[in-house]
Design a protein around this motif. Structure first.
Motif, mmCIF file in Angstrom:
data_model
loop_
_atom_site.group_PDB
_atom_site.id
_atom_site.type_symbol
_atom_site.label_atom_id
_atom_site.label_comp_id
_atom_site.label_asym_id
_atom_site.label_seq_id
_atom_site.Cartn_x
_atom_site.Cartn_y
_atom_site.Cartn_z
ATOM 1 N N UNK A 74 0.805 -1.308 0.057
ATOM 2 C CA UNK A 74 -0.012 0.133 0.013
ATOM 3 C C UNK A 74 0.766 1.223 0.006
ATOM 4 N N UNK A 75 0.433 2.351 -0.717
ATOM 5 C CA UNK A 75 1.168 3.530 -0.870
ATOM 6 C C UNK A 75 2.625 3.315 -1.434
ATOM 7 N N UNK A 76 2.621 2.423 -2.344
ATOM 8 C CA UNK A 76 3.932 2.294 -2.815
ATOM 9 C C UNK A 76 3.826 2.296 -4.424
ATOM 10 N N UNK A 77 2.818 2.843 -5.139
ATOM 11 C CA UNK A 77 2.864 3.152 -6.606
ATOM 12 C C UNK A 77 2.096 1.944 -7.169
ATOM 13 N N UNK A 78 1.170 1.097 -6.541
ATOM 14 C CA UNK A 78 0.201 0.189 -7.301
ATOM 15 C C UNK A 78 -0.774 0.686 -8.071
ATOM 16 N N UNK A 79 -1.112 1.803 -7.829
ATOM 17 C CA UNK A 79 -2.184 2.279 -8.797
ATOM 18 C C UNK A 79 -1.463 2.943 -10.003
ATOM 19 N N UNK A 80 -0.561 3.315 -9.833
ATOM 20 C CA UNK A 80 0.372 3.806 -10.902
ATOM 21 C C UNK A 80 0.659 2.447 -11.983
ATOM 22 N N UNK A 81 1.225 1.535 -11.338
ATOM 23 C CA UNK A 81 1.704 0.300 -12.065
ATOM 24 C C UNK A 81 0.432 0.051 -12.813
ATOM 25 N N UNK A 82 -0.598 -0.237 -12.100
ATOM 26 C CA UNK A 82 -1.836 -1.034 -12.556
ATOM 27 C C UNK A 82 -2.157 -0.031 -13.835
ATOM 28 N N UNK A 83 -2.241 1.223 -13.729
ATOM 29 C CA UNK A 83 -2.910 2.212 -14.728
ATOM 30 C C UNK A 83 -1.755 1.684 -15.946
ATOM 31 N N UNK A 84 -0.529 1.852 -15.706
ATOM 32 C CA UNK A 84 0.328 1.372 -17.022
ATOM 33 C C UNK A 84 0.247 0.137 -17.597
ATOM 34 N N UNK A 85 0.213 -0.819 -16.804
ATOM 35 C CA UNK A 85 0.397 -2.078 -17.411
ATOM 36 C C UNK A 85 -1.258 -2.400 -17.950
ATOM 37 N N UNK A 86 -2.340 -1.496 -17.456
ATOM 38 C CA UNK A 86 -3.445 -1.949 -18.251
ATOM 39 C C UNK A 86 -3.531 -1.016 -19.648
ATOM 40 N N UNK A 87 -2.501 -0.484 -20.163
ATOM 41 C CA UNK A 87 -2.396 0.002 -21.354
ATOM 42 C C UNK A 87 -1.967 -0.735 -22.270
ATOM 43 N N UNK A 158 3.350 -9.625 -8.447
ATOM 44 C CA UNK A 158 4.128 -8.403 -8.501
ATOM 45 C C UNK A 158 4.133 -7.663 -7.201
ATOM 46 N N UNK A 159 5.352 -7.318 -6.486
ATOM 47 C CA UNK A 159 5.306 -6.866 -5.295
ATOM 48 C C UNK A 159 6.059 -5.220 -5.298
ATOM 49 N N UNK A 160 5.442 -4.356 -5.234
ATOM 50 C CA UNK A 160 6.196 -3.101 -5.117
ATOM 51 C C UNK A 160 6.513 -2.611 -3.699
ATOM 52 N N UNK A 161 7.985 -2.433 -3.653
ATOM 53 C CA UNK A 161 8.294 -2.133 -2.208
ATOM 54 C C UNK A 161 8.879 -0.816 -2.083
#
Length: 315
Positions: A74-87, A158-161
């Motif tokens: 949480x609060x590590x960029x998961x929303x951003x990565x999700x948006x990127x890979x969804x493209x 996938x784990x963002x740290x």
């Protein structure tokens, strides 16, 4: 906004409830402003393909379960990565980013796999796509690893740290924005242990999502990554994980996206990755608070590096 407003406040409603709210919203349309009509289209018709949730459930057997999960932190960029890979044209994601299936007991045990599958698209040629979802709560919730293993044993994870010091501060300000935190950052850190005492024990026993205190006030606990990853490694092979340092992802997005694409099994074509989601704007952390947190995480970060075989070099 009447029925539509009630539906929008409860996106986790049952199929029958959502269907009723959609019908009721249509009856209210003549009385709505143009902006609200646009909201109905954007939040009801568009995401559900002009079809109610009942239809999605009825066709759930035609819908795949995910191939990959972005499980945190949480609060590590998961929303951003999700948006990127969804493209990526070979990636399909759910109706919304966070499905919260494996961390919410009533969804996993009562609504079941049929409900979960209803969130994903019908694929005519499923072999050409990889399906995924992103719920950062999965990493932290102690019941999630077993549930995922029972449902998707071959999942690519996938784990963002993120630097746990910065993650804690971002989490604190997130709670402040939601109106859930009234203490200063220093006071909140000192009060954390008493606030969440017994919550993790209860979660391990029941697997429920009702432990709201641990969700809101676990500023330091969520940054103790090694303990969380160890729970996942009991059920999954190390090769199923991709660990990414959040700071590296934002510094070198093209390189890290290539790693993600290779890990989940899609072609390495260029995709859009310019936007950054949920970026907070707040004052700099006080030196003493940062110093204290660095000391708290020093040994825990070393344990993490040894566990995943990767140097994090957080300051």
């Amino acid at each position: 906004m009447g029925s539509f407003g009630k539906w929008w406040r409860c996106r986790a409603c049952s199929a029958r409830e959502v269907s009723w709210y959609i019908k009721a919203s249509l009856l209210e349309l003549p009385q709505m402003s143009r902006s609200v009509v646009q909201q109905v289209y954007t939040h009801v018709f568009k995401p559900y393909g002009i079809l109610p949730v009942a239809f999605r459930r009825a066709t759930s057997h035609l819908r795949p379960i995910p191939d990959f999960l972005i499980i945190g932190a949480q609060k590590s960029g998961t929303t951003t990565l999700h948006g990127w890979i969804s493209n990526h044209p070979e990636v399909k994601t759910g109706v919304w980013k966070e499905v919260h299936f494996f961390d919410w007991r009533h969804r996993y045990e009562k609504r079941g796999l049929r409900w979960y599958r209803s969130h994903f698209p019908v694929l005519i040629k499923p072999s050409k796509f990889k399906v995924g979802e992103s719920t950062p709560e999965y990493l932290f919730n102690p019941a999630s690893p077993r549930r995922v293993a029972e449902t998707i044993p071959n999942a690519r994870l996938v784990v963002l740290l993120r630097n746990p010091v910065d993650r804690a501060y971002s989490h604190y300000h997130h709670s402040r924005r939601l109106g859930a935190e009234s203490l200063t950052f220093k006071e909140a850190l000192e009060a954390e242990e008493d606030r969440i005492k017994g919550e993790m024990r209860k979660l391990k026993k029941t697997g429920t999502h009702k432990g709201k205190k641990y969700m809101k006030y676990s500023y330091k606990k969520r940054g103790e990554y090694a303990d969380q990853i160890e729970r996942w490694l009991k059920y999954f092979d190390r090769s199923q994980f991709l660990f990414i340092k959040s700071e590296s992802m934002f510094r070198k997005p093209k390189k890290k996206l290539k790693e993600v694409k290779n890990h989940i099994g899609v072609s390495n074509i260029n995709i859009t990755y310019k936007d950054k989601k949920n970026e907070g704007n707040y004052e700099k952390m006080e030196f003493e608070a940062r110093k204290k947190l660095r000391k708290h995480f020093e040994v825990k970060n070393k344990k993490l590096e040894k566990l995943i075989g990767k140097k994090m070099r957080w300051e």
